[in-house]
Design a protein around this motif. Sequence first.
Motif, PDB file in Angstrom:
ATOM      1  N   VAL A  30       0.840  -1.198   0.000  1.00 14.30           N
ATOM      2  CA  VAL A  30       0.000   0.000   0.000  1.00 14.30           C
ATOM      3  C   VAL A  30       0.874   1.246   0.000  1.00 14.30           C
ATOM      4  CG1 VAL A  30      -1.677   1.340   1.340  1.00 14.30           C
ATOM      5  CG2 VAL A  30      -1.955  -1.139   1.109  1.00 14.30           C
ATOM      6  N   ARG A  31       1.922   1.224   0.802  1.00  7.77           N
ATOM      7  CA  ARG A  31       2.829   2.363   0.876  1.00  7.77           C
ATOM      8  C   ARG A  31       3.518   2.611  -0.465  1.00  7.77           C
ATOM      9  NH1 ARG A  31       6.442   0.312   5.524  1.00  7.77           N
ATOM     10  NH2 ARG A  31       7.778   2.052   4.827  1.00  7.77           N
ATOM     11  N   ARG A  32       3.950   1.547  -1.111  1.00 12.25           N
ATOM     12  CA  ARG A  32       4.631   1.694  -2.405  1.00 12.25           C
ATOM     13  C   ARG A  32       3.675   2.248  -3.465  1.00 12.25           C
ATOM     14  NH1 ARG A  32       9.631  -0.227  -3.010  1.00 12.25           N
ATOM     15  NH2 ARG A  32      10.500  -1.631  -1.414  1.00 12.25           N
ATOM     16  N   GLU A  33       2.436   1.771  -3.437  1.00 13.94           N
ATOM     17  CA  GLU A  33       1.454   2.264  -4.409  1.00 13.94           C
ATOM     18  C   GLU A  33       1.154   3.735  -4.148  1.00 13.94           C
ATOM     19  OE1 GLU A  33      -2.791   0.872  -6.429  1.00 13.94           O
ATOM     20  OE2 GLU A  33      -2.071  -0.121  -4.604  1.00 13.94           O
ATOM     21  N   ALA A  34       1.014   4.094  -2.877  1.00 14.91           N
ATOM     22  CA  ALA A  34       0.775   5.490  -2.532  1.00 14.91           C
ATOM     23  C   ALA A  34       1.958   6.356  -2.976  1.00 14.91           C
ATOM     24  CB  ALA A  34       0.549   5.633  -1.030  1.00 14.91           C
ATOM     25  N   TYR A  35       3.166   5.876  -2.738  1.00 13.52           N
ATOM     26  CA  TYR A  35       4.367   6.615  -3.124  1.00 13.52           C
ATOM     27  C   TYR A  35       4.388   6.881  -4.625  1.00 13.52           C
ATOM     28  CZ  TYR A  35       9.294   7.442  -4.232  1.00 13.52           C
ATOM     29  OH  TYR A  35      10.463   7.961  -4.727  1.00 13.52           O
ATOM     30  N   ASP A  36       4.085   5.859  -5.421  1.00 12.74           N
ATOM     31  CA  ASP A  36       4.106   6.015  -6.876  1.00 12.74           C
ATOM     32  C   ASP A  36       3.106   7.082  -7.335  1.00 12.74           C
ATOM     33  OD1 ASP A  36       6.074   4.092  -7.106  1.00 12.74           O
ATOM     34  OD2 ASP A  36       4.672   2.454  -7.555  1.00 12.74           O
ATOM     35  N   ILE A  37       1.917   7.072  -6.730  1.00  9.52           N
ATOM     36  CA  ILE A  37       0.896   8.048  -7.119  1.00  9.52           C
ATOM     37  C   ILE A  37       1.294   9.450  -6.689  1.00  9.52           C
ATOM     38  CG2 ILE A  37      -1.503   8.777  -6.802  1.00  9.52           C
ATOM     39  CD1 ILE A  37      -2.224   5.816  -6.440  1.00  9.52           C
ATOM     40  N   ILE A  38       1.766   9.576  -5.459  1.00  3.39           N
ATOM     41  CA  ILE A  38       2.143  10.895  -4.947  1.00  3.39           C
ATOM     42  C   ILE A  38       3.272  11.489  -5.780  1.00  3.39           C
ATOM     43  CG2 ILE A  38       3.081  12.154  -2.974  1.00  3.39           C
ATOM     44  CD1 ILE A  38       1.684  10.038  -1.179  1.00  3.39           C
ATOM     45  N   LYS A  39       4.240  10.664  -6.165  1.00  3.22           N
ATOM     46  CA  LYS A  39       5.345  11.156  -6.984  1.00  3.22           C
ATOM     47  C   LYS A  39       4.872  11.555  -8.383  1.00  3.22           C
ATOM     48  CE  LYS A  39       9.256  11.349  -6.431  1.00  3.22           C
ATOM     49  NZ  LYS A  39      10.107  12.512  -6.065  1.00  3.22           N
ATOM     50  N   THR A  40       3.815  10.926  -8.856  1.00  3.00           N
ATOM     51  CA  THR A  40       3.220  11.354 -10.121  1.00  3.00           C
ATOM     52  C   THR A  40       2.568  12.723  -9.960  1.00  3.00           C
ATOM     53  OG1 THR A  40       2.806   9.076 -10.803  1.00  3.00           O
ATOM     54  CG2 THR A  40       1.539  10.783 -11.924  1.00  3.00           C
ATOM     55  N   LEU A  41       1.911  12.918  -8.816  1.00  2.00           N
ATOM     56  CA  LEU A  41       1.252  14.198  -8.555  1.00  2.00           C
ATOM     57  C   LEU A  41       2.260  15.303  -8.289  1.00  2.00           C
ATOM     58  CD1 LEU A  41      -1.597  12.967  -6.139  1.00  2.00           C
ATOM     59  CD2 LEU A  41      -1.819  13.533  -8.565  1.00  2.00           C
ATOM     60  N   ASP A  42       3.369  14.953  -7.658  1.00  2.00           N
ATOM     61  CA  ASP A  42       4.370  15.946  -7.261  1.00  2.00           C
ATOM     62  C   ASP A  42       5.770  15.394  -7.535  1.00  2.00           C
ATOM     63  OD1 ASP A  42       5.715  18.080  -6.179  1.00  2.00           O
ATOM     64  OD2 ASP A  42       5.186  17.644  -4.095  1.00  2.00           O
ATOM     65  N   PRO A  43       6.179  15.351  -8.798  1.00  2.00           N
ATOM     66  CA  PRO A  43       7.450  14.712  -9.158  1.00  2.00           C
ATOM     67  C   PRO A  43       8.672  15.335  -8.492  1.00  2.00           C
ATOM     68  CG  PRO A  43       6.104  15.131 -11.112  1.00  2.00           C
ATOM     69  CD  PRO A  43       5.461  15.852  -9.978  1.00  2.00           C
ATOM     70  N   SER A  44       8.621  16.619  -8.193  1.00  7.20           N
ATOM     71  CA  SER A  44       9.786  17.298  -7.626  1.00  7.20           C
ATOM     72  C   SER A  44       9.902  17.130  -6.117  1.00  7.20           C
ATOM     73  CB  SER A  44       9.747  18.791  -7.968  1.00  7.20           C
ATOM     74  OG  SER A  44       8.605  19.404  -7.389  1.00  7.20           O
ATOM     75  N   GLY A  45       8.876  16.572  -5.477  1.00  7.42           N
ATOM     76  CA  GLY A  45       8.906  16.422  -4.029  1.00  7.42           C
ATOM     77  C   GLY A  45       9.906  15.376  -3.586  1.00  7.42           C
ATOM     78  N   THR A  46      10.795  15.760  -2.682  1.00  9.79           N
ATOM     79  CA  THR A  46      11.822  14.827  -2.201  1.00  9.79           C
ATOM     80  C   THR A  46      11.466  14.209  -0.855  1.00  9.79           C
ATOM     81  OG1 THR A  46      13.030  16.661  -1.178  1.00  9.79           O
ATOM     82  CG2 THR A  46      13.642  16.056  -3.437  1.00  9.79           C
ATOM     83  N   ILE A  47      10.553  14.811  -0.126  1.00  7.33           N
ATOM     84  CA  ILE A  47      10.237  14.296   1.210  1.00  7.33           C
ATOM     85  C   ILE A  47       9.522  12.959   1.152  1.00  7.33           C
ATOM     86  CG2 ILE A  47      10.101  16.616   2.185  1.00  7.33           C
ATOM     87  CD1 ILE A  47       7.058  16.303   2.236  1.00  7.33           C
ATOM     88  N   TYR A  48       8.938  12.629  -0.014  1.00  8.58           N
ATOM     89  CA  TYR A  48       8.144  11.408  -0.115  1.00  8.58           C
ATOM     90  C   TYR A  48       8.993  10.144  -0.074  1.00  8.58           C
ATOM     91  CZ  TYR A  48       4.931  14.987  -1.792  1.00  8.58           C
ATOM     92  OH  TYR A  48       4.182  16.128  -1.919  1.00  8.58           O
ATOM     93  N   ASP A  49      10.291  10.268  -0.288  1.00  7.15           N
ATOM     94  CA  ASP A  49      11.154   9.090  -0.265  1.00  7.15           C
ATOM     95  C   ASP A  49      11.105   8.376   1.078  1.00  7.15           C
ATOM     96  OD1 ASP A  49      11.838   9.729  -2.838  1.00  7.15           O
ATOM     97  OD2 ASP A  49      13.773  10.630  -2.334  1.00  7.15           O
ATOM     98  N   LYS A  50      10.771   9.105   2.132  1.00  6.41           N
ATOM     99  CA  LYS A  50      10.675   8.498   3.459  1.00  6.41           C
ATOM    100  C   LYS A  50       9.601   7.426   3.518  1.00  6.41           C
ATOM    101  CE  LYS A  50      12.140  12.748   5.823  1.00  6.41           C
ATOM    102  NZ  LYS A  50      11.748  13.806   6.814  1.00  6.41           N
ATOM    103  N   ILE A  51       8.627   7.502   2.615  1.00  8.21           N
ATOM    104  CA  ILE A  51       7.514   6.542   2.626  1.00  8.21           C
ATOM    105  C   ILE A  51       8.013   5.123   2.406  1.00  8.21           C
ATOM    106  CG2 ILE A  51       5.443   5.814   1.365  1.00  8.21           C
ATOM    107  CD1 ILE A  51       4.813   8.751   0.922  1.00  8.21           C
ATOM    108  N   ILE A  52       9.033   4.960   1.583  1.00  6.29           N
ATOM    109  CA  ILE A  52       9.483   3.604   1.215  1.00  6.29           C
ATOM    110  C   ILE A  52      10.851   3.281   1.767  1.00  6.29           C
ATOM    111  CG2 ILE A  52       8.057   3.440  -0.860  1.00  6.29           C
ATOM    112  CD1 ILE A  52      10.517   4.289  -2.473  1.00  6.29           C
ATOM    113  N   GLN A  53      11.332   4.075   2.701  1.00  2.77           N
ATOM    114  CA  GLN A  53      12.667   3.821   3.240  1.00  2.77           C
ATOM    115  C   GLN A  53      12.669   2.789   4.353  1.00  2.77           C
ATOM    116  OE1 GLN A  53      14.171   7.688   4.337  1.00  2.77           O
ATOM    117  NE2 GLN A  53      14.911   8.130   2.257  1.00  2.77           N
ATOM    118  N   ASN A  54      11.537   2.579   5.001  1.00  5.13           N
ATOM    119  CA  ASN A  54      11.491   1.616   6.104  1.00  5.13           C
ATOM    120  C   ASN A  54      10.917   0.276   5.647  1.00  5.13           C
ATOM    121  OD1 ASN A  54      12.453   3.574   7.865  1.00  5.13           O
ATOM    122  ND2 ASN A  54      10.388   4.330   8.290  1.00  5.13           N
TER     123      ASN A  54
END
Length: 297
Positions: free
Chosen positions: A273-297
Amino acid sequence: MIKKVLLAGCILWAVVAQGQELACTVSINATGAQSNDRTVFADMKKAVEQFMNTRKWTNDTYKNYEKIACNILITITKMNSPTSFEASVQVQSARPVYNSNYPTLVFNFADRDWQFDYIESQPLEYNDNTFTNNLTSMLAMYAYVIIGIDYDTFSEMGGTPFFQQARQVVNNAQQSNREGWNSLGSNRNRYWIVENFNNPQMNDLRKAYYAYHRLALDIFHKDPDKSREVILKGLKDIKKVRDINPTAVLLVSFLDAKNKELVNIFSSGNLPVRREAYDIIKTLDPSGTIYDKIIQN
């Protein structure tokens, strides 16, 4: 209207004792203004707060704990005369999350094209049916937007009447020929934020506001994994909006309000679920770097 439980300490914003629908705190940064008389800015702050908080904007009755917490930060960028100002403004609003002491940021918008006149100690005049002046029209428009989006978070599309009222304010103000009231120039002005809220193409995003807040955050304490799945579905619906209108300012406003919160929500829980959310959020905001934390753990 749906009653909103506001626990002690829930809102991190100052709550104004006297008011109607809004508990609005106003801050004015005038360090860039060329003026030796600073009393005008203290008077302006008081007048704007009174205008937002003592005017009745709806036909509903609000109790003190139901008032909508909001902030307006006005940064004076230029004084053309002792009564003529140019400014940029940050408008934010929040609402409480049920059964928590957590306030969630709902609206976050930067308006960089404010020009207005203000005469110290003179009452602020406004009429819903006609343009009176640029300052009160701007304040009224944001009051209706803040109320509209708050209603959207408690009932699906519940804010429609208030977004329509905000559109009327925009239509009236277009006769002023001031920046920000028409479709020309930047697509991140007050014309476009109100247009987006009234545009049927944005309905999936507006419905996602309801699902995100009422069907997910408000029950997060009961079932975090289910809440994440509800928010994920909402993100998928928001992506549909982005596919239709990738430059919509309402998308920018949503992410400006929710980017850090989304990271916190999806930094734990079911990894797929986290990975799917990350992929969508990065599509919505490609320049956002804070989202990488979603899949780091």
